[in-house]
Design a protein around this motif. Structure first.
Motif, PDB file in Angstrom:
ATOM      1  N   LYS A  82       1.181  -1.376   0.260  1.00 48.25           N
ATOM      2  CA  LYS A  82       0.164  -0.187  -0.380  1.00 48.25           C
ATOM      3  C   LYS A  82       0.762   1.134   0.043  1.00 48.25           C
ATOM      4  O   LYS A  82       0.665   2.601  -0.331  1.00 48.25           O
ATOM      5  N   ASN A  83       1.913   0.696   0.903  1.00 53.68           N
ATOM      6  CA  ASN A  83       2.836   2.782   1.112  1.00 53.68           C
ATOM      7  C   ASN A  83       4.018   2.270   0.078  1.00 53.68           C
ATOM      8  O   ASN A  83       4.748   3.014   0.243  1.00 53.68           O
ATOM      9  N   ARG A  84       4.121   1.492  -0.989  1.00 61.46           N
ATOM     10  CA  ARG A  84       5.552   1.143  -2.442  1.00 61.46           C
ATOM     11  C   ARG A  84       5.367   2.483  -2.561  1.00 61.46           C
ATOM     12  O   ARG A  84       6.974   2.752  -2.866  1.00 61.46           O
ATOM     13  N   ASP A  85       5.063   3.625  -2.904  1.00 69.07           N
ATOM     14  CA  ASP A  85       5.295   4.964  -3.580  1.00 69.07           C
ATOM     15  C   ASP A  85       6.227   5.761  -2.473  1.00 69.07           C
ATOM     16  O   ASP A  85       6.649   5.838  -3.052  1.00 69.07           O
ATOM     17  N   LEU A  86       6.172   5.323  -1.339  1.00 69.96           N
ATOM     18  CA  LEU A  86       6.168   6.437  -0.325  1.00 69.96           C
ATOM     19  C   LEU A  86       7.767   5.672  -0.052  1.00 69.96           C
ATOM     20  O   LEU A  86       8.080   6.148   0.704  1.00 69.96           O
TER      21      LEU A  86
END
Ligand code: SF4
Ligand code: SF4
Lengths: 90, 381
Positions: B195-199
């Motif tokens: 879920k937090n991959r982009d960050l």
């Protein structure tokens, strides 16, 4: 780190040597890992109990198996064991 | 069960006992399932003892107590003691939160062999931000107590874009705290991390720089501290092997007693993972659909099926294949032979765009509120 023939060898305090029934083998256990040992390596490590210098280990094993000329193999193995942190010398 | 019986299966060696999903920390890369709040029942002390005994009898020898935070279970010392009597090598995988000196001594006496302590960064500000809990100073105290009481200690640091620049300081901190091993685990993008991959995903340049620092440090501390570097697979062209092979070595038991072939298998559809309340470990390991699903290579599709590297990586990670391609039988898209490989490139680009953007969306922290929100939204769709 190289083996010092004048110092006593002791099995590492942060490893564990144990017989595994399921595998019919002695193994070394350490954080999240395990090494399976063949019989001769296990025999050597069992004598690293903090009371023997390398030559005494050789003498004891030669006596136990009524043989001679084990020094080179045993010293080689102890060298590896030391590098892997399985045994210590102080 | 299902009439399957795989007598050729090798016995489990590694048992991961996830005692509880409760955790005082909220790491945004946590590998627990996003919907963990739904699975809030916990099996009893007697159930855990039975599981430990049965798995040990089959040949399991390494035992990890993890979670969530395993210290939230009051019966931990009792379970450790049982494990010791059975001959397990017990590893406690903890955030260190609430680990007092008394507890450290009590666990040692019960027979605990090793403690793996997680730390989120090398500075207080960043550690406490990532953990979403004030914990940095306490973790350092706990680390010293672990060494004071003669345990081997692994310091585990999950690496991502928010802390990768601290690589040198992290290693310095590990050395200073007396860690015997340090595990630099590049984030794996399942669960909350997905879920937090982009960050969270660093750039290739950041990885390369960090890895060079870790390699150089390895030589410097060779005799004193071992460094495990878990490679980031998104920038490779071959996937990581699925453990040692599915259903060959690893057995995970979730807090509610569900047996998982891999700790993120809960995310996979239609595996019908069995519960230890209904079956013995032997039945689960040998006969269940879930544990047999990816054994061998009959399940493989192309390009894996005819690939000469299939014995090396077993088609890569099935959870990653599912999350990124929608079919868990597909090749792990990290593989350059995968027809879906473009999704990896797209993910890398998307993370880069996010890193450069002035208003990045906030991290989604791992807590019950967010988990419940996720469950609601999912069920509404
Ligand atoms: S990753 Fe963080 S939030 Fe998840 S269980 Fe571990 S310490 Fe808790
Ligand atoms: S095609 Fe499949 S088996 Fe071959 S290297 Fe890629 S993931 Fe592995």
């Amino acid at each position: 780190m190289t083996l010092n023939p004048d110092l006593i060898v002791r099995f590492s305090a942060i490893h564990r040597l144990q017989w595994e029934e399921a595998q019919q083998k002695d193994v070394i256990l350490y954080p999240e890992g395990m090494v399976e040992l063949n019989q001769s390596s296990a025999e050597i490590l069992k004598l690293c109990d903090g009371s023997r210098k390398p030559e005494i280990i050789v003498a004891d094993l030669e006596q136990k198996f009524s043989t001679s000329g084990l020094q080179k193999d045993i010293f080689n193995f102890l060298e590896i064991a030391l590098k892997n942190g399985w045994i210590e010398q102080h | 069960m299902a009439g399957l019986n795989n007598t050729k299966a090798t016995p489990p060696r590694w048992l991961l006992a996830e005692l509880s999903y409760k955790c005082p920390l909220q790491c945004p890369y946590c590998s627990n399932p996003l919907d963990y709040a739904k699975h809030n029942s916990e099996i009893s002390t007697a159930d855990w003892k039975r599981v430990l005994s049965q798995a040990r009898k089959m040949g399991a020898v390494q035992l990890g107590f993890s979670g969530g935070e395993p210290l939230t279970r009051q019966d931990l010392p009792e379970l450790v003691c049982h494990a010791r009597q059975l001959g397990y090598y017990s590893n406690l995988i903890t955030s260190g939160y609430g680990l007092s000196e008394d507890k450290i001594i009590q666990l040692k006496e019960a027979g605990l062999d090793h403690i793996q302590l997680s730390i989120q960064a090398s500075s207080q500000e960043l550690n406490d931000y990532i953990a979403a809990t004030e914990s940095y100073e306490n973790k350092k105290i706990v680390a010293r107590l672990i060494k004071k009481h003669g345990y081997p200690m692994v310091l585990c640091v999950v690496i991502h874009r928010k802390n990768i620049h601290q690589m040198e300081q992290i290693l310095g901190m590990a050395e200073e705290l007396g860690a015997d091993y340090v595990e630099l685990a590049n984030t794996q993008y399942y669960g909350w991390a997905h879920k937090n991959r982009d960050l969270l995903m660093p750039t290739k340049e950041q990885y390369e720089k960090a890895e060079a620092i870790a390699q150089a440090y390895k030589e410097k501390v060779a005799d004193k501290m071992k460094i495990y570097y878990v490679i980031p697979d998104f920038h490779e062209d071959r996937p990581k092997p699925c453990m040692n092979g599915w259903g060959t070595t690893f057995l995970t038991i979730a807090p509610d007693g569900v047996a998982l072939p891999c700790h993120s298998a809960r995310e996979l559809p239609a595996l019908d993972c069995p519960n230890v309340n209904d079956f013995s470990i032997e039945q689960i390991w040998n006969e269940s659909k879930a544990f047999n699903f990816f054994r061998g290579d009959d399940w493989m599709k192309e390009p894996c099926r005819s690939c000469d590297e299939k014995d090396k990586d077993f088609g890569g990670c099935h959870c990653q294949a599912y999350l990124l391609t929608g079919d868990m039988r597909n090749a792990d898209p990290v593989c350059s032979k995968s027809p879906d490989h473009h999704v990896i490139e797209a993910a890398i680009t998307s993370a880069q765009v996010s890193a450069l953007s002035a208003d990045e969306k906030p991290l989604l922290f791992r807590n019950s509120k967010n988990s419940r929100k996720y469950i609601e939204n999912n069920e509404l769709q």
